[in-house]
Write a protein that holds these residues in place. Structure first.
Motif, mmCIF file in Angstrom:
data_model
loop_
_atom_site.group_PDB
_atom_site.id
_atom_site.type_symbol
_atom_site.label_atom_id
_atom_site.label_comp_id
_atom_site.label_asym_id
_atom_site.label_seq_id
_atom_site.Cartn_x
_atom_site.Cartn_y
_atom_site.Cartn_z
ATOM 1 N N TYR A 71 48.281 20.191 42.307
ATOM 2 C CA TYR A 71 49.042 21.015 43.245
ATOM 3 C C TYR A 71 50.530 20.784 43.047
ATOM 4 C CZ TYR A 71 44.896 22.539 45.733
ATOM 5 O OH TYR A 71 43.705 23.133 46.060
ATOM 6 N N TYR A 72 51.294 21.846 43.127
ATOM 7 C CA TYR A 72 52.737 21.802 42.942
ATOM 8 C C TYR A 72 53.431 22.157 44.260
ATOM 9 C CZ TYR A 72 51.813 21.515 37.977
ATOM 10 O OH TYR A 72 51.389 21.104 36.735
ATOM 11 N N ASN A 73 53.019 21.481 45.310
ATOM 12 C CA ASN A 73 53.539 21.745 46.646
ATOM 13 C C ASN A 73 53.329 23.226 46.996
ATOM 14 O OD1 ASN A 73 54.586 20.800 48.996
ATOM 15 N ND2 ASN A 73 56.703 20.728 48.316
ATOM 16 N N ASP A 74 52.138 23.730 46.650
ATOM 17 C CA ASP A 74 51.836 25.156 46.813
ATOM 18 C C ASP A 74 50.472 25.397 47.457
ATOM 19 O OD1 ASP A 74 50.230 24.293 44.727
ATOM 20 O OD2 ASP A 74 50.566 26.075 43.507
ATOM 21 N N GLU A 75 50.053 24.486 48.298
ATOM 22 C CA GLU A 75 48.741 24.592 48.918
ATOM 23 C C GLU A 75 48.572 25.895 49.690
ATOM 24 O OE1 GLU A 75 50.762 21.955 49.126
ATOM 25 O OE2 GLU A 75 49.646 20.390 48.099
ATOM 26 N N GLU A 95 56.255 34.841 48.043
ATOM 27 C CA GLU A 95 55.732 33.484 48.268
ATOM 28 C C GLU A 95 55.509 32.772 46.934
ATOM 29 O OE1 GLU A 95 52.674 32.655 51.240
ATOM 30 O OE2 GLU A 95 52.860 34.767 51.869
ATOM 31 N N PHE A 96 54.952 33.497 45.970
ATOM 32 C CA PHE A 96 54.753 32.922 44.645
ATOM 33 C C PHE A 96 56.107 32.638 43.980
ATOM 34 C CE2 PHE A 96 50.561 34.653 45.308
ATOM 35 C CZ PHE A 96 49.724 33.842 44.569
ATOM 36 N N ARG A 97 57.054 33.569 44.113
ATOM 37 C CA ARG A 97 58.396 33.378 43.548
ATOM 38 C C ARG A 97 59.079 32.142 44.115
ATOM 39 N NH1 ARG A 97 58.991 38.796 43.949
ATOM 40 N NH2 ARG A 97 58.923 39.746 41.901
ATOM 41 N N GLU A 98 58.918 31.940 45.412
ATOM 42 C CA GLU A 98 59.537 30.781 46.058
ATOM 43 C C GLU A 98 59.032 29.480 45.435
ATOM 44 O OE1 GLU A 98 59.683 28.647 50.418
ATOM 45 O OE2 GLU A 98 59.293 30.802 50.326
ATOM 46 N N VAL A 99 57.739 29.398 45.197
ATOM 47 C CA VAL A 99 57.174 28.215 44.549
ATOM 48 C C VAL A 99 57.690 28.119 43.115
ATOM 49 C CG1 VAL A 99 55.051 27.103 43.763
ATOM 50 C CG2 VAL A 99 55.113 28.211 46.009
ATOM 51 N N ASP A 106 59.601 22.825 33.085
ATOM 52 C CA ASP A 106 58.499 22.196 32.356
ATOM 53 C C ASP A 106 57.216 22.115 33.189
ATOM 54 O OD1 ASP A 106 59.803 20.250 33.957
ATOM 55 O OD2 ASP A 106 58.916 18.649 32.788
ATOM 56 N N GLU A 107 57.270 22.470 34.459
ATOM 57 C CA GLU A 107 56.087 22.451 35.314
ATOM 58 C C GLU A 107 55.405 23.808 35.406
ATOM 59 O OE1 GLU A 107 57.162 19.078 38.620
ATOM 60 O OE2 GLU A 107 57.955 21.103 38.949
ATOM 61 N N VAL A 108 56.058 24.870 34.948
ATOM 62 C CA VAL A 108 55.565 26.235 35.166
ATOM 63 C C VAL A 108 54.208 26.465 34.502
ATOM 64 C CG1 VAL A 108 56.038 28.687 34.808
ATOM 65 C CG2 VAL A 108 57.873 27.162 35.535
ATOM 66 N N ALA A 109 54.047 26.054 33.255
ATOM 67 C CA ALA A 109 52.767 26.260 32.566
ATOM 68 C C ALA A 109 51.639 25.518 33.288
ATOM 69 C CB ALA A 109 52.863 25.804 31.114
ATOM 70 N N SER A 114 46.979 25.566 37.023
ATOM 71 C CA SER A 114 46.444 25.149 38.312
ATOM 72 C C SER A 114 45.974 26.358 39.121
ATOM 73 C CB SER A 114 47.511 24.376 39.093
ATOM 74 O OG SER A 114 47.089 24.115 40.407
ATOM 75 N N LEU A 115 46.769 27.414 39.117
ATOM 76 C CA LEU A 115 46.369 28.631 39.830
ATOM 77 C C LEU A 115 45.080 29.197 39.247
ATOM 78 C CD1 LEU A 115 49.808 30.467 40.276
ATOM 79 C CD2 LEU A 115 48.496 29.243 42.021
#
Length: 140
Positions: A71-75, A95-99, A106-109, A114-115
């Motif tokens: 999780y990337y602080n996106d629960e 909401e997705f853009r905000e995350v 380097d965390e995007v991939a 995760s999604l």
């Protein structure tokens, strides 16, 4: 066949002896005060790809590369499980853009993987932005 087995055993004995000699030398250096402590294995959090895989796990968008959900602080995005990528409203895309824009490049991939593992489809409205960020990271 016997030569192969003997060769492997011989190499194992050489490795064992070399390890013991190194350990003994380090202990002597420690006793003489040449070093302050015995070296230990260090865990390094590498920001680059390790190079051990054909496809770098840190840059891959494929969920098949890694099965671990992170999780990337996106629960809060779990509520969109099962919604088709073309069914999101503009507020939901935001909401997705905000995350997306609060994480490091380097965390995007990993986030996209995760999604996928969580059965959350990325909204069509931000796919281009995600692919641009991941693509720039691969080139740069």
């Amino acid at each position: 066949m016997i030569y192969l087995v003997l060769g492997i055993v011989f190499l194992g004995v050489i490795a064992f002896v070399a390890g013991k000699l190194r350990e003994r030398k380090l202990k002597q250096q420690l006793e003489r005060g040449e070093i302050s402590e015995l070296p230990s294995i260090k865990q390094v959090e590498d920001m680059e790809c390790c190079g051990q895989h054909e496809t770098c796990e840190k840059e891959s968008l494929l969920a098949a590369v890694s099965k671990e959900i992170e999780y990337y602080n996106d629960e809060e995005l779990d509520q969109y499980r099962g919604i088709a990528s073309d069914s999101y409203s503009e507020e939901q895309c935001d909401e997705f853009r905000e995350v997306l824009y609060t994480m490091r490049e380097d965390e995007v991939a990993g986030w996209v993987r995760s999604l996928q593992l969580r059965a959350i489809e990325l909204p069509d409205g931000i796919k281009d932005e995600v692919f641009l960020i991941v693509g720039e990271r691969r080139v740069g």
